[in-house]
Write an enzyme that holds these catalytic residues in place. Sequence first.
Site, PDB file in Angstrom:
ATOM      1  CB  SER A   1      -0.629  -2.458   1.108  1.00  0.00           C
ATOM      2  OG  SER A   1      -0.252  -2.929  -0.165  1.00  0.00           O
TER       3      SER A   1
ATOM      4  CB  SER B   1       0.790   0.245  -1.766  1.00  0.00           C
ATOM      5  OG  SER B   1      -0.453   0.046  -1.088  1.00  0.00           O
TER       6      SER B   1
ATOM      7  CE  LYS C   1      -1.735   3.111   0.208  1.00  0.00           C
ATOM      8  NZ  LYS C   1      -1.894   1.656   0.470  1.00  0.00           N
TER       9      LYS C   1
END
Length: 540
Positions: free
Chosen positions: A230, A206, A126
């Site tokens: 997330s 996210s 990420k």
Amino acid sequence: MKKRSLAALTAILVVVPLVAAAPGQRARAAESGPGDTARPAESTLVGGVDLDTVTIPELQARMDRGSLSSLRLTRAYLRRIKAVDPRINAVLRTSPTALRQAAASDLRHRLGKSRGPLDGIPVLLKDNVNTHDMPTTAGSLALAGKAPDSDADLVGRLRAAGAVILGKTNLSEWANFRAAKPTSGWSAVGGQTNNPYVLDRNPCGSSSGSAAALAASLAQVAIGTETDGSIVCPAGMNGVVGLKPSLGVVSQSGVVPISAEQDTAGPMARNVIDAALTLSVLGGRDTVRPDGAPSLTDASLTDSAGRPDGLRGKRIGLWRLPSLGAEVDALMTRTAERLTEAGAEVVEVSMPYQERLAELEFPALLSEFHRDIDAYLPTREGPQDLAELIEFNRTHPREQTCFAGQELFEQALAAPPTTDPEYRAMRAELTDLSRRSIDEVMAAHGLDAIASPANPPAWTTDCARGDNDVIPSSTPAAVAGYPSLSVPAGLVGELPVGLLLMAGDRQDAELLSLGAAVEHRLDAWRAPRYLSSTPSGTSR
């Protein structure tokens, strides 16, 4: 009783029958029927394995035999990123050294010097995880210049284990902590990530790009981060596995922060064993088991992970959350029936203190974000504190194309400092109530874990409306710092729903073992078909 590290746990997991019964052996008959032509024509086959379903132990066995190389595997994933990612927009960039890393791993394998289960395995990160050789942006143009000076601690662990750092994934900008009505999967740097199952649907966030990339088989594993939901929500919504570890198991050094009190990175994969093996690297050999905690025996782990009676005698509390819709509730009923048929005892539970947690969590996070982002920004070029970051967004129109506002930034700037007695009382109450909400329910019912839906069916992506994501299931474990694990539970129409499992502090090993047994029993994973849309009846 002798304590076990997670590394020992995963070593046992590799050899039990879970490997033979893992997703790599699952039938694809459920994929046949109308609409199959919507799936990409690009093959997932490489070197005699199917990237959709192969596990890390299967890959390592082939690399040890010499029938597959890390170089060939890495090239296959890079080809898939080039061919498939334009549909889902999950990968921001690939590493210019990926093939060189793979070649070095192949040499180690030939010399009998493999560094462990992740040696030669392609991993996506990420893009809020620092890498010295690639930009780390958190999705924001404010950080899109010079790369960080050094890797995050967790990246150092991955490199030391021989993993191939394949590239960086898109995310909800600033990990969804900027706008009052964010659109998950959107960032100014990367644009909008789409759900591979139905492309006009949202991937949740996210860790949107990490989950969507895994669903599309663009890497073997990925790293996500979570403050509240997330990892587990995008895992559920994209039909993959996501583990939010206990707080402190994985170092947060070098990860763009929201709150040191709740932030953690964690592994995401297409099966539980790959997530467990990745956590064994991220967390190290001795960080998962607390002193004095009970550990698993070889026999109990084998039972849980691979044998037909692996769920027998397990007690699981079902927190239904009917607010997520009748279709999700019906799926939970079917899931409970499947687990009961396998010998588990499923009892319905309610979780106390949730309204109070909802009242306190956001104000506490505002104060913590101000403190932690002001500590992180001076380590990078660009805005040096939150006030400068707010001004940057005001003067860059591209930052306003989907996350139109930055209300959370502005509220954080005005929030009381973390030295304020009112804040301290708030965080103390949050910690107490969140832990009690799990501990009391587990003790009252003698539970091994609490289960709930991880997500609703994915909503249609709409920048004007923002997310439709009031999903309370992640909050108790997220605020408590306890582990939670999402595994595929099934589909509502064409859209995946995950089963969220949570347990007590540092029970990561037990949770992974139970999750492996649940995954084996439900056998719910199905490959995405990349449909352009689906009937409106399953929208939210």
